[in-house]
Design an enzyme around this catalytic site. Sequence first.
Site, PDB file in Angstrom:
ATOM      1  N   THR A   1       0.868  -1.192   0.000  1.00  0.00           N
ATOM      2  CA  THR A   1       0.000   0.000   0.000  1.00  0.00           C
ATOM      3  C   THR A   1       0.900   1.235   0.000  1.00  0.00           C
ATOM      4  O   THR A   1       0.965   1.962   0.986  1.00  0.00           O
ATOM      5  CB  THR A   1      -0.937   0.026   1.228  1.00  0.00           C
TER       6      THR A   1
ATOM      7  N   THR B   1      -1.406  -2.423   5.599  1.00  0.00           N
ATOM      8  CA  THR B   1      -1.781  -1.211   6.331  1.00  0.00           C
ATOM      9  C   THR B   1      -2.695  -0.376   5.434  1.00  0.00           C
ATOM     10  O   THR B   1      -2.274   0.058   4.365  1.00  0.00           O
ATOM     11  CB  THR B   1      -0.519  -0.409   6.695  1.00  0.00           C
TER      12      THR B   1
ATOM     13  N   ASN C   1       2.070   3.755  14.340  1.00  0.00           N
ATOM     14  CA  ASN C   1       3.234   4.144  13.532  1.00  0.00           C
ATOM     15  C   ASN C   1       3.504   5.642  13.599  1.00  0.00           C
ATOM     16  O   ASN C   1       4.649   6.072  13.658  1.00  0.00           O
ATOM     17  CB  ASN C   1       3.045   3.695  12.076  1.00  0.00           C
TER      18      ASN C   1
ATOM     19  N   LEU D   1      14.357   6.348  21.000  1.00  0.00           N
ATOM     20  CA  LEU D   1      14.907   7.629  21.462  1.00  0.00           C
ATOM     21  C   LEU D   1      16.351   7.800  21.011  1.00  0.00           C
ATOM     22  O   LEU D   1      17.136   8.469  21.676  1.00  0.00           O
ATOM     23  CB  LEU D   1      14.841   7.726  22.992  1.00  0.00           C
TER      24      LEU D   1
ATOM     25  N   GLY E   1      19.306  10.218  15.045  1.00  0.00           N
ATOM     26  CA  GLY E   1      19.936   9.708  13.828  1.00  0.00           C
ATOM     27  C   GLY E   1      19.608  10.585  12.635  1.00  0.00           C
ATOM     28  O   GLY E   1      19.232  11.748  12.784  1.00  0.00           O
TER      29      GLY E   1
ATOM     30  N   GLY F   1      13.112   6.467   8.041  1.00  0.00           N
ATOM     31  CA  GLY F   1      12.849   6.100   6.651  1.00  0.00           C
ATOM     32  C   GLY F   1      12.155   4.758   6.660  1.00  0.00           C
ATOM     33  O   GLY F   1      11.492   4.412   7.637  1.00  0.00           O
TER      34      GLY F   1
ATOM     35  N   CYS G   1       7.540   1.847   5.993  1.00  0.00           N
ATOM     36  CA  CYS G   1       6.284   2.121   6.706  1.00  0.00           C
ATOM     37  C   CYS G   1       6.126   3.560   7.205  1.00  0.00           C
ATOM     38  O   CYS G   1       5.147   4.220   6.848  1.00  0.00           O
ATOM     39  CB  CYS G   1       6.134   1.157   7.875  1.00  0.00           C
TER      40      CYS G   1
ATOM     41  N   LYS H   1       5.379   6.509   4.586  1.00  0.00           N
ATOM     42  CA  LYS H   1       4.099   6.430   3.871  1.00  0.00           C
ATOM     43  C   LYS H   1       2.910   6.432   4.847  1.00  0.00           C
ATOM     44  O   LYS H   1       1.860   6.991   4.548  1.00  0.00           O
ATOM     45  CB  LYS H   1       4.060   5.211   2.952  1.00  0.00           C
TER      46      LYS H   1
ATOM     47  N   LYS I   1      17.649   0.535   7.733  1.00  0.00           N
ATOM     48  CA  LYS I   1      18.131   0.139   9.050  1.00  0.00           C
ATOM     49  C   LYS I   1      18.928  -1.149   8.882  1.00  0.00           C
ATOM     50  O   LYS I   1      18.895  -1.743   7.791  1.00  0.00           O
ATOM     51  CB  LYS I   1      16.972  -0.039  10.034  1.00  0.00           C
TER      52      LYS I   1
HETATM   53  N1  NAD Z   1       7.456  -4.084   5.571  1.00  0.00           N
HETATM   54  C1  NAD Z   1       7.118  -3.917   6.833  1.00  0.00           C
HETATM   55  O1  NAD Z   1       7.958  -3.851   7.720  1.00  0.00           O
HETATM   56  C2  NAD Z   1       5.662  -3.816   7.230  1.00  0.00           C
HETATM   57  C3  NAD Z   1       5.301  -3.914   8.573  1.00  0.00           C
HETATM   58  C4  NAD Z   1       3.956  -3.829   8.912  1.00  0.00           C
HETATM   59  C5  NAD Z   1       3.005  -3.640   7.922  1.00  0.00           C
HETATM   60  N2  NAD Z   1       3.376  -3.538   6.620  1.00  0.00           N
HETATM   61  C6  NAD Z   1       2.335  -3.381   5.591  1.00  0.00           C
HETATM   62  O2  NAD Z   1       2.161  -4.637   4.941  1.00  0.00           O
HETATM   63  C7  NAD Z   1       1.835  -4.429   3.560  1.00  0.00           C
HETATM   64  C8  NAD Z   1       2.812  -5.177   2.679  1.00  0.00           C
HETATM   65  O3  NAD Z   1       4.099  -4.632   2.865  1.00  0.00           O
HETATM   66  P1  NAD Z   1       5.405  -5.351   2.342  1.00  0.00           P
HETATM   67  O4  NAD Z   1       6.551  -4.581   2.852  1.00  0.00           O
HETATM   68  O5  NAD Z   1       5.316  -6.807   2.645  1.00  0.00           O
HETATM   69  O6  NAD Z   1       5.221  -5.130   0.751  1.00  0.00           O
HETATM   70  P2  NAD Z   1       6.052  -5.736  -0.450  1.00  0.00           P
HETATM   71  O7  NAD Z   1       6.024  -4.727  -1.520  1.00  0.00           O
HETATM   72  O8  NAD Z   1       7.357  -6.268   0.059  1.00  0.00           O
HETATM   73  O9  NAD Z   1       5.208  -7.012  -0.923  1.00  0.00           O
HETATM   74  C9  NAD Z   1       3.978  -6.979  -1.558  1.00  0.00           C
HETATM   75  C10 NAD Z   1       3.865  -8.197  -2.457  1.00  0.00           C
HETATM   76  O10 NAD Z   1       2.523  -8.320  -2.928  1.00  0.00           O
HETATM   77  C11 NAD Z   1       2.549  -8.801  -4.244  1.00  0.00           C
HETATM   78  N3  NAD Z   1       1.255  -8.530  -4.869  1.00  0.00           N
HETATM   79  C12 NAD Z   1       0.699  -7.341  -5.177  1.00  0.00           C
HETATM   80  N4  NAD Z   1      -0.526  -7.511  -5.710  1.00  0.00           N
HETATM   81  C13 NAD Z   1      -0.771  -8.837  -5.730  1.00  0.00           C
HETATM   82  C14 NAD Z   1      -1.867  -9.645  -6.149  1.00  0.00           C
HETATM   83  N5  NAD Z   1      -2.984  -9.093  -6.655  1.00  0.00           N
HETATM   84  N6  NAD Z   1      -1.775 -10.970  -6.052  1.00  0.00           N
HETATM   85  C15 NAD Z   1      -0.647 -11.532  -5.545  1.00  0.00           C
HETATM   86  N7  NAD Z   1       0.422 -10.830  -5.117  1.00  0.00           N
HETATM   87  C16 NAD Z   1       0.359  -9.498  -5.201  1.00  0.00           C
HETATM   88  C17 NAD Z   1       3.734  -8.090  -4.863  1.00  0.00           C
HETATM   89  O11 NAD Z   1       4.209  -8.750  -6.026  1.00  0.00           O
HETATM   90  C18 NAD Z   1       4.742  -8.136  -3.708  1.00  0.00           C
HETATM   91  O12 NAD Z   1       5.559  -9.294  -3.760  1.00  0.00           O
HETATM   92  C19 NAD Z   1       1.848  -2.906   3.362  1.00  0.00           C
HETATM   93  O13 NAD Z   1       0.542  -2.423   3.493  1.00  0.00           O
HETATM   94  C20 NAD Z   1       2.690  -2.420   4.503  1.00  0.00           C
HETATM   95  O14 NAD Z   1       2.371  -1.114   4.894  1.00  0.00           O
HETATM   96  C21 NAD Z   1       4.687  -3.638   6.253  1.00  0.00           C
END
Ligand code: NAD
Length: 441
Positions: free
Chosen positions: A86, A122, A211, A253, A256, A260, A263, A266, A324
């Site tokens: 997202t 998210t 967040n 705390l 740095g 970035g 999460c 955005k 990180k």
């Molecule tokens: N990365 C983090 O640390 C973290 C932590 C908590 C929450 N989130 C949330 O989790 C969500 C995913 O984040 P992420 O970092 O894993 O994203 P990412 O970009 O690493 O992975 C998303 C995956 O979804 C796949 N995808 C997209 N559309 C699809 C579909 N229609 N069918 C099948 N696969 C599909 C993409 O090819 C990709 O591999 C986001 O909303 C993010 O905000 C991320």
Amino acid sequence: MKIAMIGTGYVGLVSGVCFSDFGHEVVCVDKDPRKIEMLNRGEVPIYEPGLDTVMARNVAAGRLTFTGDLAAAVDGADAVFIAVGTPTRRGDGHADLTYVMAAAEEIGRALTGYAVIVTKSTVPVGTNRQVAAAVRAANPAAEFDVASNPEFLREGAAIDDFMRPDRVVVGIETERAREVMADIYRPLFLREFPVVYTDLESAEMIKYAANAFLATKITFINEMAMLCEKVGADIKAVSKGMGLDGRIGNKFLHAGPGYGGSCFPKDTQALARIGQDFASPCAITETVIAVNDRVKRRMIDKVVDLCGGSVNGKTILVLGVTFKPNTDDMRDAPALTIVPALVGGGARVRVVDPQGRREGEALLPGVTWAEDPYAAAEGADALVILTEWNEFRGLDLGQMAQRMAHARMADLRNVYPPEDVREAGFEAHVAVGRKGFGLEG
Ligand SMILES: NC(=O)c1ccc[n+]([C@@H]2O[C@H](COP(=O)([O-])OP(=O)(O)OC[C@H]3O[C@@H](n4cnc5c(N)ncnc54)[C@H](O)[C@@H]3O)[C@@H](O)[C@H]2O)c1
């Protein structure tokens, strides 16, 4: 429980692997065939410590499979998790829900019996209801409930965070959906990790509020760091003195180069946008976004000052570019602001990062990648520590200083005590929120 996990990124893959480790039967789906091919070969497409071992264990046990065929994965599943990206929508800061809604439609078409459709991505308040509407529109006869189950794992510690969470948040509307979610998370519930059940909107809000709060905490200490530099205080001591107060706590705390990652940037932007849309501005979050931007840019000035007012023609060694340590994720990393500014200023930039090169090569044009910090220090005019990987915490500073043409350090993570830097033979040093030495003027 049979689970389909849509999206095998940092969240989907870790969640799918961990659910299979709970004993559930999990099929992970991704529309990127390259990822599925890698996963089917037993390779992990991302760098996340420990993930390969848990994945291999569950593939071997026959509980975990990977496919590009969403319909086959959804067929017969008790729960279908949406864990797609997202990102920020171009231009307006909104969360881009294209992937979530596309997945919802596809799931709707594929549903064959009752399932709970769980949004792990998210998403802004109201999205789970939009998901329900999209599923219903795609398949009016579908039998399903929706659930909101935001994820709080941290990259680099994702397995442990998923297996030992501070809490699990589940937004549901029906008893039937609650029972399915309770079954899925039973292993955590039995070990007394708190599972918080709420309505859909509250679950969606919890993720953004959490967040934004963490981003605020980081930004607060970064702002205090700027003031510390002016008044002659040391932010490390200030953080310690503040963090020992149980009401404040010592986490997040550390001053740095600004937050970035995939999460905070955005999610703070999306929350600010939600506030505007509902005529209830999130003024604190909006300020945090602006201050964080300033913090990142200030890091550029620090390096320029360290180099005597210009980086033109200087050779600068940057240690760490991922947002990180312990991840290969480069999304919105401060390095993406700082390194191009140095390249643009005429510097020859060398980069060492244990995992950042695969992603970073395309994102940081004009830099030279190296493996060994000592070899890369040869003839350098300045050393910039941008990401505090363990391998950069225990450097032989004397050796580094000796190899450099000008032994100058910008320690943007406050890894090294200034006295140690001076004793190692560095001629100039800047850090964040503490006194440096050797600067001209
Ligand atoms: N990365 C983090 O640390 C973290 C932590 C908590 C929450 N989130 C949330 O989790 C969500 C995913 O984040 P992420 O970092 O894993 O994203 P990412 O970009 O690493 O992975 C998303 C995956 O979804 C796949 N995808 C997209 N559309 C699809 C579909 N229609 N069918 C099948 N696969 C599909 C993409 O090819 C990709 O591999 C986001 O909303 C993010 O905000 C991320």
